[in-house]
Design a protein around this motif. Structure first.
Motif, PDB file in Angstrom:
ATOM      1  N   LYS A   1      -6.862   4.485  -1.161  1.00 29.21           N
ATOM      2  CA  LYS A   1      -5.435   4.860  -1.018  1.00 29.21           C
ATOM      3  C   LYS A   1      -4.707   3.940  -0.036  1.00 29.21           C
ATOM      4  O   LYS A   1      -4.080   4.392   0.925  1.00 29.21           O
ATOM      5  CB  LYS A   1      -5.285   6.309  -0.558  1.00 29.21           C
ATOM      6  N   MET A   2      -4.810   2.614  -0.290  1.00 27.12           N
ATOM      7  CA  MET A   2      -4.135   1.630   0.558  1.00 27.12           C
ATOM      8  C   MET A   2      -3.283   0.735  -0.333  1.00 27.12           C
ATOM      9  O   MET A   2      -3.739   0.267  -1.370  1.00 27.12           O
ATOM     10  CB  MET A   2      -5.154   0.769   1.305  1.00 27.12           C
ATOM     11  N   ASN A   3      -2.057   0.483   0.092  1.00 27.06           N
ATOM     12  CA  ASN A   3      -1.145  -0.344  -0.700  1.00 27.06           C
ATOM     13  C   ASN A   3      -1.657  -1.766  -0.909  1.00 27.06           C
ATOM     14  O   ASN A   3      -1.292  -2.408  -1.892  1.00 27.06           O
ATOM     15  CB  ASN A   3       0.248  -0.396  -0.065  1.00 27.06           C
ATOM     16  N   CYS A   4      -2.483  -2.256  -0.012  1.00 26.74           N
ATOM     17  CA  CYS A   4      -2.974  -3.629  -0.169  1.00 26.74           C
ATOM     18  C   CYS A   4      -3.814  -3.770  -1.436  1.00 26.74           C
ATOM     19  O   CYS A   4      -4.007  -4.884  -1.929  1.00 26.74           O
ATOM     20  CB  CYS A   4      -3.754  -4.084   1.059  1.00 26.74           C
ATOM     21  N   PHE A   5      -4.295  -2.655  -1.989  1.00 27.75           N
ATOM     22  CA  PHE A   5      -5.045  -2.682  -3.244  1.00 27.75           C
ATOM     23  C   PHE A   5      -4.174  -2.322  -4.440  1.00 27.75           C
ATOM     24  O   PHE A   5      -4.576  -2.504  -5.574  1.00 27.75           O
ATOM     25  CB  PHE A   5      -6.224  -1.715  -3.187  1.00 27.75           C
TER      26      PHE A   5
ATOM     27  N   PHE B   1      -3.859  -7.604   5.991  1.00 23.39           N
ATOM     28  CA  PHE B   1      -3.634  -6.200   6.327  1.00 23.39           C
ATOM     29  C   PHE B   1      -4.790  -5.631   7.146  1.00 23.39           C
ATOM     30  O   PHE B   1      -4.577  -4.963   8.166  1.00 23.39           O
ATOM     31  CB  PHE B   1      -3.458  -5.392   5.037  1.00 23.39           C
ATOM     32  N   LEU B   2      -6.026  -5.893   6.727  1.00 25.24           N
ATOM     33  CA  LEU B   2      -7.184  -5.314   7.414  1.00 25.24           C
ATOM     34  C   LEU B   2      -7.343  -5.849   8.828  1.00 25.24           C
ATOM     35  O   LEU B   2      -7.803  -5.133   9.714  1.00 25.24           O
ATOM     36  CB  LEU B   2      -8.459  -5.571   6.607  1.00 25.24           C
ATOM     37  N   ARG B   3      -6.975  -7.099   9.049  1.00 23.48           N
ATOM     38  CA  ARG B   3      -7.088  -7.676  10.394  1.00 23.48           C
ATOM     39  C   ARG B   3      -6.063  -7.068  11.351  1.00 23.48           C
ATOM     40  O   ARG B   3      -6.289  -7.026  12.560  1.00 23.48           O
ATOM     41  CB  ARG B   3      -6.926  -9.190  10.326  1.00 23.48           C
TER      42      ARG B   3
END
Length: 90
Positions: free
Chosen positions: A54-58, A70-72
């Motif tokens: 449930k993350m917009n980056c995906f 995004f994760l960094r």
């Protein structure tokens, strides 16, 4: 000459402080975030990663580069991805 020797010793001490410590109980030690994202993308694909995480980056124009950015910046998201990775390699 003594000042030069002292300066060299100080540089060596700083370099020693930055040497990575062995982490025998950390399964993520030495695994780069990019390798984790690429592994999960190959295993699940972007749609499944979005469904699970449930993350917009995906969900919105996903790519390895944008996901890494995004994760960094987002520690909670990185921790969530690392947990999924650890479950996936077992």
């Amino acid at each position: 000459m003594k000042k030069d020797d002292q300066h060299i010793r100080e540089i060596n001490n700083v370099a020693k402080d930055k040497t990575p410590q062995a982490q025998p109980n950390n399964p993520l030690h030495g695994v780069k975030l990019a390798a984790i994202v690429e592994f999960l993308h190959k295993k699940y694909g972007w749609e499944e990663l979005d469904r699970r995480m449930k993350m917009n980056c995906f969900a919105v124009n996903p790519s390895v580069k944008s996901t890494l950015k995004f994760l960094r910046k987002t520690e909670w998201a990185r921790e969530k991805i690392e947990r999924l990775y650890l479950r996936s390699i077992d």
